[in-house]
Design an enzyme around this catalytic site. Structure first.
Site, short mmCIF file in Angstrom:
data_model
loop_
_atom_site.label_atom_id
_atom_site.label_comp_id
_atom_site.label_asym_id
_atom_site.label_seq_id
_atom_site.Cartn_x
_atom_site.Cartn_y
_atom_site.Cartn_z
N LYS A 1 0.82 -1.22 0.00
CA LYS A 1 0.00 0.00 0.00
C LYS A 1 0.85 1.27 0.00
O LYS A 1 0.41 2.30 -0.48
CB LYS A 1 -0.95 0.01 1.20
CG LYS A 1 -2.08 -1.02 1.09
CD LYS A 1 -3.04 -0.91 2.25
CE LYS A 1 -4.06 -2.02 2.23
NZ LYS A 1 -5.02 -1.93 3.32
N ASP B 1 -9.83 2.73 2.54
CA ASP B 1 -9.89 2.07 3.85
C ASP B 1 -10.55 2.96 4.90
O ASP B 1 -11.32 2.48 5.74
CB ASP B 1 -8.50 1.68 4.34
CG ASP B 1 -7.99 0.39 3.70
OD1 ASP B 1 -8.81 -0.42 3.26
OD2 ASP B 1 -6.76 0.21 3.65
P1 NAP Z 1 0.76 -3.47 9.04
O1 NAP Z 1 0.96 -2.15 8.38
O2 NAP Z 1 1.71 -4.58 8.79
O3 NAP Z 1 0.68 -3.19 10.63
C1 NAP Z 1 0.57 -4.27 11.54
C2 NAP Z 1 0.29 -3.74 12.94
O4 NAP Z 1 0.08 -4.86 13.81
C3 NAP Z 1 1.46 -2.95 13.53
O5 NAP Z 1 0.96 -1.95 14.39
C4 NAP Z 1 2.21 -4.04 14.32
O6 NAP Z 1 2.97 -3.52 15.39
C5 NAP Z 1 1.04 -4.82 14.88
N1 NAP Z 1 1.41 -6.20 15.24
C6 NAP Z 1 1.76 -7.20 14.40
N2 NAP Z 1 2.01 -8.32 15.09
C7 NAP Z 1 1.82 -8.01 16.41
C8 NAP Z 1 1.95 -8.75 17.63
N3 NAP Z 1 2.32 -10.03 17.63
N4 NAP Z 1 1.67 -8.12 18.79
C9 NAP Z 1 1.30 -6.81 18.80
N5 NAP Z 1 1.17 -6.05 17.68
C10 NAP Z 1 1.44 -6.66 16.50
O7 NAP Z 1 -0.69 -4.08 8.67
P2 NAP Z 1 -2.03 -3.27 8.38
O8 NAP Z 1 -2.22 -3.11 6.93
O9 NAP Z 1 -2.06 -2.09 9.25
O10 NAP Z 1 -3.13 -4.35 8.85
C11 NAP Z 1 -3.35 -4.63 10.22
C12 NAP Z 1 -4.54 -5.57 10.37
O11 NAP Z 1 -5.73 -4.93 9.90
C13 NAP Z 1 -4.41 -6.86 9.55
O12 NAP Z 1 -4.91 -7.92 10.31
C14 NAP Z 1 -5.30 -6.62 8.34
O13 NAP Z 1 -5.85 -7.81 7.82
C15 NAP Z 1 -6.39 -5.75 8.97
N6 NAP Z 1 -7.05 -4.91 7.98
C16 NAP Z 1 -8.38 -5.08 7.77
C17 NAP Z 1 -9.04 -4.31 6.85
C18 NAP Z 1 -10.51 -4.51 6.64
O14 NAP Z 1 -11.02 -4.04 5.61
N7 NAP Z 1 -11.20 -5.16 7.55
C19 NAP Z 1 -8.35 -3.34 6.11
C20 NAP Z 1 -6.98 -3.17 6.35
C21 NAP Z 1 -6.34 -3.98 7.28
P3 NAP Z 1 4.51 -3.08 15.17
O15 NAP Z 1 4.46 -1.67 14.65
O16 NAP Z 1 5.10 -3.18 16.50
O17 NAP Z 1 5.11 -4.04 14.17
#
Ligand code: NAP
Length: 305
Positions: free
Chosen positions: A66, A102
């Site tokens: 993204k 989003d």
């Molecule tokens: P991203 O940019 O990779 O960010 C991941 C986030 O999760 C970061 O804040 C990371 O913390 C945290 N994290 C990962 N593993 C962790 C753990 N074991 N313990 C605590 N924190 C952890 O991903 P993203 O795009 O933001 O997506 C995040 C989630 O939202 C995903 O599950 C995705 O599927 C979901 N999502 C859903 C939608 C929807 O339409 N429903 C849309 C977008 C995303 P750090 O900074 O410390 O690494």
């Protein structure tokens, strides 16, 4: 000639977007195919460039690209630029335009399925990645009164908070109003960050109305599947817990929140509403949201493809 829209990400074999987007396109009898284009990092530039071919209309972009697609586009709209992430590419006059739907999807899910009006509310957001950035900008623009951001890596939460504060600060009355970022007038959310250990303290959540999990904790096919970012003891009854993770449903977090007497909302509605906004950008037609929601639920919950 059949036209194509792609989903660009890696890996994407578990994505439900191709199913509900195709259902929406078919409901209008459009000769358009929505395909999953699993793209390894070294192919990203070629795949985005390939969108200029006459048969392609655009794409969705998902994890982990993204942010990486921004420099490959001709133009990025204001909101996507603020968030720093593009999840929708639209080709117009052979120019590639980037959007972020989003934030819209998050808010529509919150309103339509969560029956929640964010204005004036106190919110805790977990995470500081791409989804958290879209969610935080959406909440600030909807004038929540306070926003607490908690992330495993504190510096990322602080960077996001600083970006939000400067966006809000730019909205204060100024003689040079022509220089303010578009749409930021009159915003006043208090933005706070807390270290991750505060997730085990009930005080963190005591006065909040909404908790949003924007981390990947609880996600199916991940090492954290069946985990919750915090325990049942800290969840106040009556709060709305919104988990952006949409698979599985309910997540462990939502199970605990339900037991604690909270209201719960999964990420499926956000997924569909962001997809609906993308559909409208590509086709210029009103998205058949009911058809899309129904198909997404059948694929995810019923396992029907
Ligand atoms: P991203 O940019 O990779 O960010 C991941 C986030 O999760 C970061 O804040 C990371 O913390 C945290 N994290 C990962 N593993 C962790 C753990 N074991 N313990 C605590 N924190 C952890 O991903 P993203 O795009 O933001 O997506 C995040 C989630 O939202 C995903 O599950 C995705 O599927 C979901 N999502 C859903 C939608 C929807 O339409 N429903 C849309 C977008 C995303 P750090 O900074 O410390 O690494």
């Amino acid at each position: 000639m059949t036209k194509f829209i792609g989903l660009i990400g890696y890996p994407i074999k578990h994505s439900v977007s191709p199913y509900f987007q195709q259902a929406a396109l078919d409901s209008y009898h459009l000769d358009i195919r929505y395909e999953a284009w699993e793209t390894s990092p070294e192919k990203l530039e070629a795949v985005v460039t390939g969108l200029r071919e006459p048969r392609n209309l655009g794409a969705n972009v998902t994890v982990p690209y993204k942010e990486a697609v921004l420099p490959l586009l001709d133009e990025v709209d204001d909101l996507a630029g603020l968030i720093g992430a593009v999840n929708t590419i639209v080709k117009r006059d052979n120019r590639l335009l980037g959007f972020n739907t989003d934030a819209h999807g998050f808010l529509e899910g919150l309103r339509q399925e969560g029956h929640f009006d964010p204005e004036g509310k106190r919110v805790v957001v977990l995470g500081a990645g791409g989804a958290a950035r879209a969610v935080c900008f959406a909440l600030v623009r909807e004038k929540v009164s306070s926003l607490i951001i908690i992330n495993r890596t504190p510096v990322r939460a602080e960077t996001l908070a600083e970006t939000l504060r400067s966006y809000i600060g730019d909205s204060s009355p100024s003689l040079y109003s022509g220089l303010r970022p578009a749409g930021s007038e009159g915003l006043s959310t208090e933005v706070i960050t807390l270290p991750g250990q505060n997730l085990s303290s009930g005080e963190t959540f005591t006065h909040c109305h909404l908790i949003v999990n924007c981390t990947s904790v609880g996600m199916k096919h991940s090492p954290q599947e069946s985990k919750s970012p915090f325990d049942i003891e800290v969840i106040p009854p009556g709060v709305l817990v919104y988990d952006l993770v949409y698979n599985p449903y309910p997540t462990r977090l939502l199970e605990l929140a339900g037991k604690a007497g909270a209201n719960i909302l999964g990420g499926l509605a956000m997924l569909v509403y962001q997809g609906a906004a993308s559909f409208e950008l590509w086709t210029g037609k009103k998205a058949p949201v009911d058809i899309m929601l129904d198909k997404a639920r059948k694929v995810l919950i019923g396992g029907k493809r």
